[in-house]
Scaffold this motif. Structure first.
Motif, short mmCIF file in Angstrom:
data_model
loop_
_atom_site.label_atom_id
_atom_site.label_comp_id
_atom_site.label_asym_id
_atom_site.label_seq_id
_atom_site.Cartn_x
_atom_site.Cartn_y
_atom_site.Cartn_z
N PHE A 179 0.84 -1.20 0.00
CA PHE A 179 0.00 0.00 0.00
C PHE A 179 0.87 1.25 0.00
N TYR A 180 0.69 2.09 -1.00
CA TYR A 180 1.46 3.32 -1.07
C TYR A 180 0.63 4.46 -0.47
N ALA A 181 1.24 5.18 0.47
CA ALA A 181 0.50 6.22 1.19
C ALA A 181 0.92 7.61 0.76
N GLU A 182 -0.05 8.49 0.62
CA GLU A 182 0.22 9.92 0.41
C GLU A 182 -0.64 10.68 1.41
N VAL A 183 -0.20 11.87 1.76
CA VAL A 183 -1.03 12.76 2.57
C VAL A 183 -1.29 14.00 1.74
N ILE A 184 -2.57 14.36 1.62
CA ILE A 184 -2.91 15.51 0.76
C ILE A 184 -3.67 16.57 1.55
N ASN A 185 -3.64 17.76 1.01
CA ASN A 185 -4.51 18.81 1.51
C ASN A 185 -5.93 18.47 1.07
N PRO A 186 -6.84 18.24 2.02
CA PRO A 186 -8.18 17.76 1.63
C PRO A 186 -8.96 18.78 0.81
N GLU A 187 -8.60 20.05 0.88
CA GLU A 187 -9.31 21.07 0.11
C GLU A 187 -8.84 21.09 -1.34
N THR A 188 -7.51 21.08 -1.53
CA THR A 188 -6.95 21.30 -2.86
C THR A 188 -6.50 20.02 -3.55
N GLY A 189 -6.30 18.95 -2.78
CA GLY A 189 -5.81 17.71 -3.37
C GLY A 189 -4.29 17.70 -3.54
N GLU A 190 -3.64 18.78 -3.15
CA GLU A 190 -2.18 18.88 -3.30
C GLU A 190 -1.47 17.91 -2.34
N VAL A 191 -0.43 17.25 -2.84
CA VAL A 191 0.30 16.30 -2.00
C VAL A 191 1.20 17.07 -1.03
N PRO A 247 4.20 17.43 2.00
CA PRO A 247 5.46 16.77 2.37
C PRO A 247 5.32 16.00 3.68
N GLU A 248 6.25 15.06 3.88
CA GLU A 248 6.29 14.26 5.10
C GLU A 248 6.25 15.18 6.32
N GLY A 249 5.49 14.78 7.32
CA GLY A 249 5.43 15.58 8.55
C GLY A 249 4.27 16.53 8.60
N GLU A 250 3.60 16.72 7.46
CA GLU A 250 2.45 17.63 7.48
C GLU A 250 1.14 16.87 7.63
N CYS A 258 -4.12 12.41 9.11
CA CYS A 258 -2.97 11.92 9.86
C CYS A 258 -1.68 12.54 9.35
N ILE A 259 -0.58 12.14 9.96
CA ILE A 259 0.75 12.64 9.58
C ILE A 259 1.63 11.42 9.30
N LEU A 260 2.46 11.51 8.24
CA LEU A 260 3.40 10.43 7.94
C LEU A 260 4.79 10.80 8.45
#
Ligand SMILES: [Zn+2]
Lengths: 144, 435
Positions: free
Chosen positions: B263-275, B277-280, B305-307
């Protein structure tokens, strides 16, 4: 010596006091004295009973209960009696959290229940001043 | 001493993991494009072809999938293989709308169970353990997933399923279970039941618990660890992705390692969809890397969550995620303020209460009402009104500073809030009834 008061938590919904009293009655226990303190949300039932163990068993199914030692004083049913007791306690700076009274027993006697912050101190000063305090044993065969 | 279920992959170097992900994503995207018309349409609309995806970094080009997509394509729209290759179905409870149904081939089941096995080993499990599984067995993924993992590890498995707490406790004591798997709220209830039956935390043989399927706080972890005398580990997963085991905690208990080879994980801004960086902090998005029957690309979990790629003392190299800090599904807007149930639980447990509470939100005369019904314990009861009122007042004050708004606190007698054997019903939002 003090007397054991039982306190029970009552949710502020119709019928909770009835349920508690009903449970005690079913257990064949006499309620000697009773007071209810309440707020918008809940109440606390405070009782002195003829049989502590049976009452605890009966109420345990319904709600949470606690035991509190309280001072019970017998006094003449006439003006000024309560003031005299409060004066004595004031002298030794015993704080009274709450108080309620009941009558019964010997004709012409009244009883006052005092929830104080220092039971031992309160009882010892009252004794020295010649005021009789009651014990759990007294409550068992307390006559109406 | 650290143990791993699959050491070569769990402790693989960053380069090796990337290489694996680069290879797998190309194949997975091709598989989806060729077999899932629903997602092919999304890619076509966005003008992305499978040839554009040459490695894991190109994943940004792909369109997102949402829970709504899964619901819209119910029951079979995202199926990626011939039905004859599928061996299993699991499903979400469907409490918030249409169900989501996920399909599994035998290979999908095996990979999923391996993920769960890694979690059990990370919690200290091996073939000498007796693993009591009281997640529900059925359409819910909890029971079967952990059960399969327990088999793979070689634990003696107690397939208890959920419910019948007296029997759970009897088996736990008689069979001398060493690992408990259930929802955290049920673990708390089992602890409560054990205490009621007169057992101390030392009386049971449990050493670890693997708890998931609902959000829980650090405070709740401490409370469960104390009441059962165990180490409590978090496990994360979604039916959509397979089930529990997508990520799991190790001995460090500072976040969950994501099984990055699957499973590949990304964290995005839920408003804009922008990926991000780690820690955000942002919304967690998952891409399956080698699923057959129900492959999902860039699936938005709605979990916040935060990665972190900070080196972990357990030796595992896979990225870690924090406990979900909130779920956009669970987030309530009360009087204009965002409130997460996890914040409320943090305050309650921090103030020494048990996790037995219910949050009731309603709307009266166009104003939101916000009430918390909370059980106090026998020790917390006082015959003095002032003491009880102070308890309520203190909680109001701490809630206000945590949430920005203060609820009405109602202390209720022990055992008056209904216990749950699965996911606890903590929130009753009556505003929805009014439409
Ligand atoms: Zn680790």
């Amino acid at each position: 010596m003090a007397i054991t008061q039982l306190s029970a938590f009552l949710e502020n919904t119709p019928g909770t006091l009835y349920q508690a009293v009903d449970a005690i009655t079913e257990a064949g226990v006499n309620i000697r004295a009773l007071s209810v303190a309440d707020t918008k949300d809940f109440g606390i039932l405070r009782i002195i009973v003829s049989d502590i163990e049976k009452t605890k068993e009966a109420l345990d199914k319904h709600t949470v209960i606690s035991e509190t030692p309280v001072v019970v004083v017998k006094m003449n049913d006439q003006a000024g009696s309560l003031k005299r007791i409060l004066d004595i306690l004031k002298e030794v700076e015993v704080n009274i959290e709450y108080v309620y009274a009941f009558t019964g027993g010997t004709q012409g006697s009244a009883y006052v229940v005092l929830r104080v912050d220092d039971v031992e101190e309160a009882e010892s000063i009252l004794e020295r001043k010649g005021v009789k305090t009651l014990t759990d044993d007294d409550m068992k065969d307390f006559l109406y | 001493m650290n143990h791993y279920y699959q050491p070569e992959i769990e402790t693989a170097s960053r380069e090796d993991i990337l290489k694996l992900q680069n290879e797998k994503i190309v194949k997975q995207v091709r598989h989806v494009y060729d077999n899932v018309p629903y997602y092919r349409n999304l890619m076509d609309q966005k003008g992305v072809t499978p040839e554009d995806i040459k490695g894991i970094d190109d994943i940004k080009k792909l369109p997102f999938l949402t829970k709504d997509d899964l619901r819209d394509s119910y029951p079979r729209g995202l199926l990626g293989t011939d039905m004859r290759k599928c061996v299993r179905i699991h499903s979400t409870s469907g409490t918030t709308g249409k169900r989501v149904v996920a399909y599994y081939t035998q290979k999908d089941v095996d990979l999923w169970e391996e993920c769960c096995a890694r979690a059990i080993v990370a919690a200290g499990g091996d073939e000498s353990d007796i693993c009591q599984v009281c997640y529900g067995y059925g359409l819910f993924t909890g029971g079967f997933g952990v059960h399969g993992g327990s088999h793979k590890v070689g634990c003696l498995t107690l397939p208890m399923s959920s419910g019948n707490t007296d029997r759970q406790v009897q088996f736990m004591m008689d069979m001398e279970a060493t690992i408990l798997c259930c929802t955290p709220s049920y673990a708390a209830y089992i602890g409560e039941t054990l205490a009621e039956k007169g057992y101390t935390p030392e009386d049971n043989k449990l050493k670890a618990g693997i708890f998931g399927a609902e959000p829980w706080t650090e405070e709740m972890r401490q409370s469960i660890e104390k009441s059962l005398g165990i180490k409590a580990y978090d496990i994360y997963g979604l039916t959509e992705l397979s089930g529990p085991g997508v990520a799991y905690e190790c001995c460090e208990q500072t976040g969950m390692h994501i099984n990055e080879d699957h499973f590949y994980a990304e964290v995005i801004n839920p408003e804009t969809g922008e990926v991000l960086p780690e820690g955000e902090k942002g919304e967690l998005v998952f891409t399956s890397l080698d699923k057959e029957a129900f492959p999902l690309l860039r699936y938005r979990t709605r979990d916040i969550c935060i990665l972190s790629r900070k080196k972990c003392s357990c030796g595992r190299t896979h990225v870690k995620m924090t406990k979900p800090l909130g779920r956009s599904d669970d987030m309530m807007v009360i009087r204009g303020v965002n409130v997460f149930p996890s914040q409320i639980e943090t305050v309650l447990l921090g103030a020494g209460y048990e996790p037995n509470y219910q949050i009731v939100v309603d709307r009266v005369n166009n104003t939101d009402t916000f009430d918390i019904y909370l059980e106090f314990s026998k020790d917390q009861f006082s015959d003095k009104i002032s003491v009880m009122q102070k308890r309520e007042q203190d909680l109001r004050t701490s809630m206000k500073s945590m949430l920005g708004i203060s609820p009405k606190i109602h202390l209720v007698a022990p055992k008056t809030i209904t216990r749950s054997e699965g996911k606890a019903v903590r929130i009753i939002d009556k505003r929805k009834l009014h439409g």
